[in-house]
Design a protein around this motif. Structure first.
Motif, PDB file in Angstrom:
ATOM      1  N   THR A 101       6.800  21.864  -1.700  1.00  0.00           N
ATOM      2  CA  THR A 101       6.171  20.673  -1.129  1.00  0.00           C
ATOM      3  C   THR A 101       6.992  20.075   0.012  1.00  0.00           C
ATOM      4  O   THR A 101       6.512  19.167   0.711  1.00  0.00           O
ATOM      5  CB  THR A 101       5.962  19.606  -2.220  1.00  0.00           C
ATOM      6  N   ASN A 102       8.222  20.556   0.180  1.00  0.00           N
ATOM      7  CA  ASN A 102       9.082  20.124   1.283  1.00  0.00           C
ATOM      8  C   ASN A 102       9.197  18.598   1.373  1.00  0.00           C
ATOM      9  O   ASN A 102       9.099  18.009   2.459  1.00  0.00           O
ATOM     10  CB  ASN A 102       8.543  20.674   2.612  1.00  0.00           C
ATOM     11  N   ASP A 103       9.420  17.968   0.239  1.00  0.00           N
ATOM     12  CA  ASP A 103       9.445  16.500   0.223  1.00  0.00           C
ATOM     13  C   ASP A 103      10.623  15.936  -0.587  1.00  0.00           C
ATOM     14  O   ASP A 103      10.570  14.796  -1.066  1.00  0.00           O
ATOM     15  CB  ASP A 103       8.131  15.950  -0.344  1.00  0.00           C
ATOM     16  N   ALA A 104      11.671  16.699  -0.737  1.00  0.00           N
ATOM     17  CA  ALA A 104      12.826  16.211  -1.503  1.00  0.00           C
ATOM     18  C   ALA A 104      13.466  15.012  -0.799  1.00  0.00           C
ATOM     19  O   ALA A 104      13.512  14.939   0.433  1.00  0.00           O
ATOM     20  CB  ALA A 104      13.852  17.327  -1.669  1.00  0.00           C
ATOM     21  N   SER A 105      13.945  14.070  -1.584  1.00  0.00           N
ATOM     22  CA  SER A 105      14.596  12.882  -1.024  1.00  0.00           C
ATOM     23  C   SER A 105      15.648  12.371  -1.994  1.00  0.00           C
ATOM     24  O   SER A 105      15.640  12.708  -3.188  1.00  0.00           O
ATOM     25  CB  SER A 105      13.571  11.783  -0.731  1.00  0.00           C
ATOM     26  N   LEU A 106      16.550  11.546  -1.474  1.00  0.00           N
ATOM     27  CA  LEU A 106      17.652  11.003  -2.250  1.00  0.00           C
ATOM     28  C   LEU A 106      17.571   9.489  -2.242  1.00  0.00           C
ATOM     29  O   LEU A 106      17.253   8.873  -1.217  1.00  0.00           O
ATOM     30  CB  LEU A 106      18.989  11.456  -1.639  1.00  0.00           C
ATOM     31  N   GLU A 107      17.839   8.886  -3.393  1.00  0.00           N
ATOM     32  CA  GLU A 107      17.901   7.431  -3.506  1.00  0.00           C
ATOM     33  C   GLU A 107      19.264   7.043  -4.066  1.00  0.00           C
ATOM     34  O   GLU A 107      19.820   7.748  -4.906  1.00  0.00           O
ATOM     35  CB  GLU A 107      16.827   6.895  -4.448  1.00  0.00           C
ATOM     36  N   ILE A 108      19.786   5.907  -3.609  1.00  0.00           N
ATOM     37  CA  ILE A 108      21.034   5.354  -4.135  1.00  0.00           C
ATOM     38  C   ILE A 108      20.835   3.861  -4.345  1.00  0.00           C
ATOM     39  O   ILE A 108      20.343   3.161  -3.448  1.00  0.00           O
ATOM     40  CB  ILE A 108      22.210   5.585  -3.162  1.00  0.00           C
ATOM     41  N   TRP A 109      21.183   3.381  -5.518  1.00  0.00           N
ATOM     42  CA  TRP A 109      21.093   1.942  -5.765  1.00  0.00           C
ATOM     43  C   TRP A 109      22.192   1.506  -6.731  1.00  0.00           C
ATOM     44  O   TRP A 109      22.787   2.324  -7.423  1.00  0.00           O
ATOM     45  CB  TRP A 109      19.717   1.546  -6.288  1.00  0.00           C
ATOM     46  N   THR A 110      22.452   0.206  -6.739  1.00  0.00           N
ATOM     47  CA  THR A 110      23.468  -0.381  -7.609  1.00  0.00           C
ATOM     48  C   THR A 110      22.777  -1.126  -8.741  1.00  0.00           C
ATOM     49  O   THR A 110      21.911  -1.967  -8.488  1.00  0.00           O
ATOM     50  CB  THR A 110      24.373  -1.349  -6.826  1.00  0.00           C
ATOM     51  N   GLU A 111      23.156  -0.828  -9.964  1.00  0.00           N
ATOM     52  CA  GLU A 111      22.513  -1.462 -11.112  1.00  0.00           C
ATOM     53  C   GLU A 111      22.979  -2.895 -11.322  1.00  0.00           C
ATOM     54  O   GLU A 111      22.236  -3.713 -11.856  1.00  0.00           O
ATOM     55  CB  GLU A 111      22.772  -0.653 -12.387  1.00  0.00           C
TER      56      GLU A 111
END
Length: 268
Positions: free
Chosen positions: A133-143
């Motif tokens: 699907t060529n749609d990989a992504s990365l997320e980063i957040w602070t809890e």
């Protein structure tokens, strides 16, 4: 509780190849001591494989970093997900910042969120994520952004106390750290917690504080009561002191300026 950040990659279909990097700016204690103000250095990891274990991510940040690794035993990492549909075909890495140089409030990790193969130096040595699907992504957040505390977090309690109603006045706080004493701008006697926080964080030898305020300044509450929980001095480990100041206020019956009781108490 230490700062907790989450790094999650996901895709709409199974990923067969790919790697990513992590970067983190954190306080450089040695150069901060030399300069007398906050100096940051940047950790840069090598390319981390898409199916890296928690231990591999930990080592990438600590001892295997290509620049300014945070040092052994500075982070604790757990991994969740199994790259199935129920976990968005990816993994989530929960990173706990527990080491002496990264305790307290920590800036957020950064990376190439589009997973295009960019590496931590700006080159292209990482592998772009591959999926049908060529749609990989990365997320980063602070809890728990700005809420990380430890049992050794130093605290300063600022108490404004008066037996007459106060209608005006200001005070200043001085902080000695990294070899120099700096003084805040004037703070309104009834300043909000955010105003006190902003005044302290504007000093170049302070990076982050957490401030609570109790009392509304009316006579029945015996003045204003401000509690400062200071992350910065916890995780940099240097010596510090708070200097007492005098609050000059105008009473409600239009008397001249009065010097009112004002105290600072240090505790752990």
């Amino acid at each position: 509780r230490p700062e907790v950040q989450v790094v999650k990659w996901s895709a709409g279909s199974p990923v067969t190849a790919g790697s990513f990097f992590l970067k983190l700016s954190y306080v450089d204690r040695i150069n901060s001591d030399i300069s007398g103000s906050i100096v940051y250095k940047e950790m840069k990891t090598q390319c981390i494989n898409f199916d890296a274990t928690a231990d591999e991510v930990k080592r990438a940040m600590e001892t295997d970093a290509i620049l300014n690794g945070v040092g052994a035993n500075s982070v604790r990492v757990t991994r969740s997900g199994n790259r199935s549909f129920s976990s968005d075909h990816g993994y989530s890495y929960k990173i706990y910042f527990v080491g002496g140089d990264v305790r307290g409030n920590v800036l957020e990790l950064t990376s190439d969120l589009a997973l295009t193969g960019v590496d931590s130096t700006g080159g292209t040595s990482c592998t772009a994520f591959v999926s049908s699907t060529n749609d990989a992504s990365l997320e980063i957040w602070t809890e728990n952004d700005s809420r990380a505390l430890g049992t050794d977090t130093p605290r300063a309690e600022v108490v404004v106390d008066a037996n007459i109603a106060i209608v005006g006045g200001e005070f200043q706080l001085s902080v000695t750290h990294y070899g120099q004493q700096l003084t805040t701008e004037c703070i309104p006697w009834g300043g909000t917690a955010e105003e006190v926080k902003s005044a302290l964080e504007n000093l170049i030898n302070v990076d982050s504080v957490r401030v609570f305020r109790a009392g509304d300044g009316v006579l029945s509450d015996n003045g204003a009561h401000i509690l400062i929980d200071d992350y910065f001095f916890q995780h940099t480990g240097g010596s510090y002191s708070w200097q007492q100041a005098t609050l000059l206020a105008i009473s409600s019956n239009s008397l001249p300026k009065l010097s009112l009781p004002f105290s600072i108490k240090l505790s752990r």
